[in-house]
Design a protein around this motif. Structure first.
Motif, short mmCIF file in Angstrom:
data_model
loop_
_atom_site.label_atom_id
_atom_site.label_comp_id
_atom_site.label_asym_id
_atom_site.label_seq_id
_atom_site.Cartn_x
_atom_site.Cartn_y
_atom_site.Cartn_z
N ARG A 230 39.87 44.39 38.28
CA ARG A 230 40.18 45.34 37.21
C ARG A 230 40.81 46.61 37.78
O ARG A 230 41.75 47.14 37.20
CB ARG A 230 38.89 45.67 36.43
CG ARG A 230 39.17 46.48 35.19
CD ARG A 230 37.95 46.62 34.33
NE ARG A 230 38.27 47.32 33.10
CZ ARG A 230 37.42 47.52 32.12
NH1 ARG A 230 36.20 47.08 32.21
NH2 ARG A 230 37.79 48.17 31.03
N PHE B 11 37.91 39.06 35.75
CA PHE B 11 37.74 40.49 35.49
C PHE B 11 36.50 41.04 36.13
O PHE B 11 35.62 41.55 35.47
CB PHE B 11 37.75 40.78 33.99
CG PHE B 11 39.12 40.71 33.44
CD1 PHE B 11 40.12 41.52 33.94
CD2 PHE B 11 39.43 39.83 32.42
CE1 PHE B 11 41.40 41.45 33.46
CE2 PHE B 11 40.71 39.76 31.92
CZ PHE B 11 41.70 40.56 32.45
N ARG C 21 44.57 46.48 38.19
CA ARG C 21 45.40 46.17 37.01
C ARG C 21 46.42 47.26 36.69
O ARG C 21 47.53 46.98 36.29
CB ARG C 21 44.53 45.93 35.78
CG ARG C 21 43.72 44.67 35.94
CD ARG C 21 43.79 43.80 34.73
NE ARG C 21 44.23 42.49 35.15
CZ ARG C 21 44.77 41.57 34.36
NH1 ARG C 21 44.94 41.83 33.10
NH2 ARG C 21 45.14 40.41 34.84
N THR D 247 38.28 45.02 29.09
CA THR D 247 38.80 44.52 30.37
C THR D 247 40.05 45.30 30.82
O THR D 247 40.53 45.11 31.93
CB THR D 247 39.22 43.03 30.24
OG1 THR D 247 40.23 42.94 29.25
CG2 THR D 247 38.05 42.15 29.87
#
Ligand code: SPV
Ligand code: MG
Length: 436
Positions: free
Chosen positions: A149, A144, A152, A230
């Motif tokens: 990130r 992460f 995502r 996260t």
């Protein structure tokens, strides 16, 4: 001479963080014959738990290089029937942890299916990741970093029927979103990401939602949320500010690890979109807003950072034609998603829009913010082509009456004892913060 046909063994696997437990299963499987791994896709994994740390293509690449693996097939649901019927393996190997819990039914189905062609189920003791000292949290910290990130949200959009975001206005709310999950009606459910709302950021600072809390202050505050979470974040940037400043905002957000920015096509002194009275003059020109979208697209370092163009036609009393024309133009200018906003109490406006826009060659996935039309459900949104739903202000709205009630009760009772049952214990609130 009759050649003996090699036996086939099917090994369903996510193979996210490969450890000795996986290798052991492959080793055992190899004793039985040709090892066919059914590698779960991101969307299959997403049906029951969080997305894997590394995506399907990367997991495939790693697995291809593992000794003992003869073939890899895509396992795109948690129901193995399709692959099993096609491959007709002589054996299927699985950890014995699925005898109870969420996968119990899948197991029974597998046994029944294998029986049809005389296949057998082999169960091996499940490897507890804790016992082999795999600490997923430590590993996820490596994965992460802000770069992974950012991507995502894109991965979620590619793998989920609908992605659910909810508002966070401070780090503790972010932590709540991060850790909250339920198993309900045989489904794993959690909010996949965080909406950084101008409304709740402003109101929780005691200010109106009119940019009194400056963009830079909001981004600084967001940093504290990013630090303890996260999940992907979508930043509500109002109209994005001055076009000359937009590239700096985009890069700043991207550097923090934010996944997307939403910019709305309004100009002038900003007022919240849910206010009844709106000034039509405050609608940006299509030309100018397209320029903003192009500027935003050019400024991003990665195409995984998504640009959400928010259309305010319905908010400002304009018609469907205006909204559709804007959607076409914003899409052509490079917007990755279209947020069609509405402040009436049914989804009729956004559904009328979606029905037409769905047919466009410039179609882009749609985003809904069902604050006023809260009766709409996710299934209806999916059916109309929405890929992202934002619960934009609900946690702040939940917190305020809860705080008010407790404060009033303390005033009434001249002590706090009566309120204890309404509030979380000191121990629990302290334990919410992970200690290192
Ligand atoms: C926000 O949450 O700040 C939004 C959504 O922009 S709305 O309040 O509906 O404008
Ligand atoms: Mg806003």
């Amino acid at each position: 001479m009759i050649m003996k046909k090699e036996k086939k063994i099917y090994v369903p696997m996510g193979a996210d963080i490969l450890h000795s437990g996986h290798l052991n299963i492959i080793k055992i499987a190899k004793r039985y014959g040709k090892v066919v791994v059914g590698l779960f896709t991101d969307s299959a994994i997403g049906e029951y738990k969080r997305l894997p740390l590394i995506n399907y293509a990367q997991r495939l690449e790693i697995l291809k290089n593992i000794k003992g693996v003869d073939q890899i097939v895509k396992q795109d649901t948690w129901d193995y029937s399709k692959n099993l019927r096609k491959i007709k393996p002589d054996f299927l190997i699985h950890g014995d942890d699925w005898k109870t819990g969420i996968q119990k039914q899948t197991r029974l189905k597998v046994i029944k299916l294998l029986n049809i062609w005389g296949g057998k189920l082999i169960e091996v003791p499940y490897t507890d990741e804790n016992k082999i000292k795999i600490n997923k949290k430590d590993i996820s910290e490596v994965f992460f970093n802000p770069n992974t990130r950012v991507s995502r949200l894109k991965r979620l959009l590619d793998s989920k029927k609908i992605v659910k975001f909810i508002e966070s206005h401070n780090p503790i709310t972010g932590l709540l979103i991060e850790n909250l999950k339920i198993h309900f009606k045989k489904e794993h459910r959690e909010f996949e990401g965080i909406w950084s709302s101008s409304l709740t950021d402003s109101v929780s600072n005691g200010k109106p939602d009119n940019q009194s809390v400056e963009l830079s202050t909001r981004i600084n505050n967001l940093n504290s949320i990013m630090e303890v979470t996260t999940k992907p974040v979508l930043f509500d940037a109002d109209n994005g500010g001055r076009i000359e400043h937009l590239p700096y905002t985009i890069r700043n957000l991207e550097r923090l690890g934010v996944s997307a920015i939403a910019i709305e096509d309004k100009i002038g002194l900003k007022s919240n979109s849910l206010f009844k009275v709106q000034n039509k003059e405050n609608h940006d020109s299509v030309e100018n807003f397209c320029l903003k979208i192009k500027t935003a697209c050019e400024a991003r370092r990665s195409e995984d950072f998504l640009i959400v163009a928010r259309i305010e036609s319905f908010i400002l009393g304009k018609n469907l034609k205006d909204a559709l024309f804007r959607a076409e133009s914003y899409s052509k200018a490079g917007a990755d998603l279209i947020l069609i906003h509405s402040k009436v109490d049914t989804p009729k406006e956004i559904f009328a829009f979606a029905k037409k826009f769905k047919k466009s060659k410039n179609y882009k996935p749609l985003v809904a913010v069902p604050s006023t039309y809260s009766k709409v459900n996710e299934k209806q949104l999916i059916d109309h082509g929405f890929k992202l739903v934002i619960y934009a202000n609900h946690l702040l709205r939940a917190a305020y009456p809860a705080m008010e009630k407790v404060a009033l009760n303390i005033l009434k009772n001249k002590r706090s004892f009566e309120s204890e049952k309404e509030i979380i214990s000191i121990k629990k609130i302290l334990n919410m913060i992970p200690s290192n």
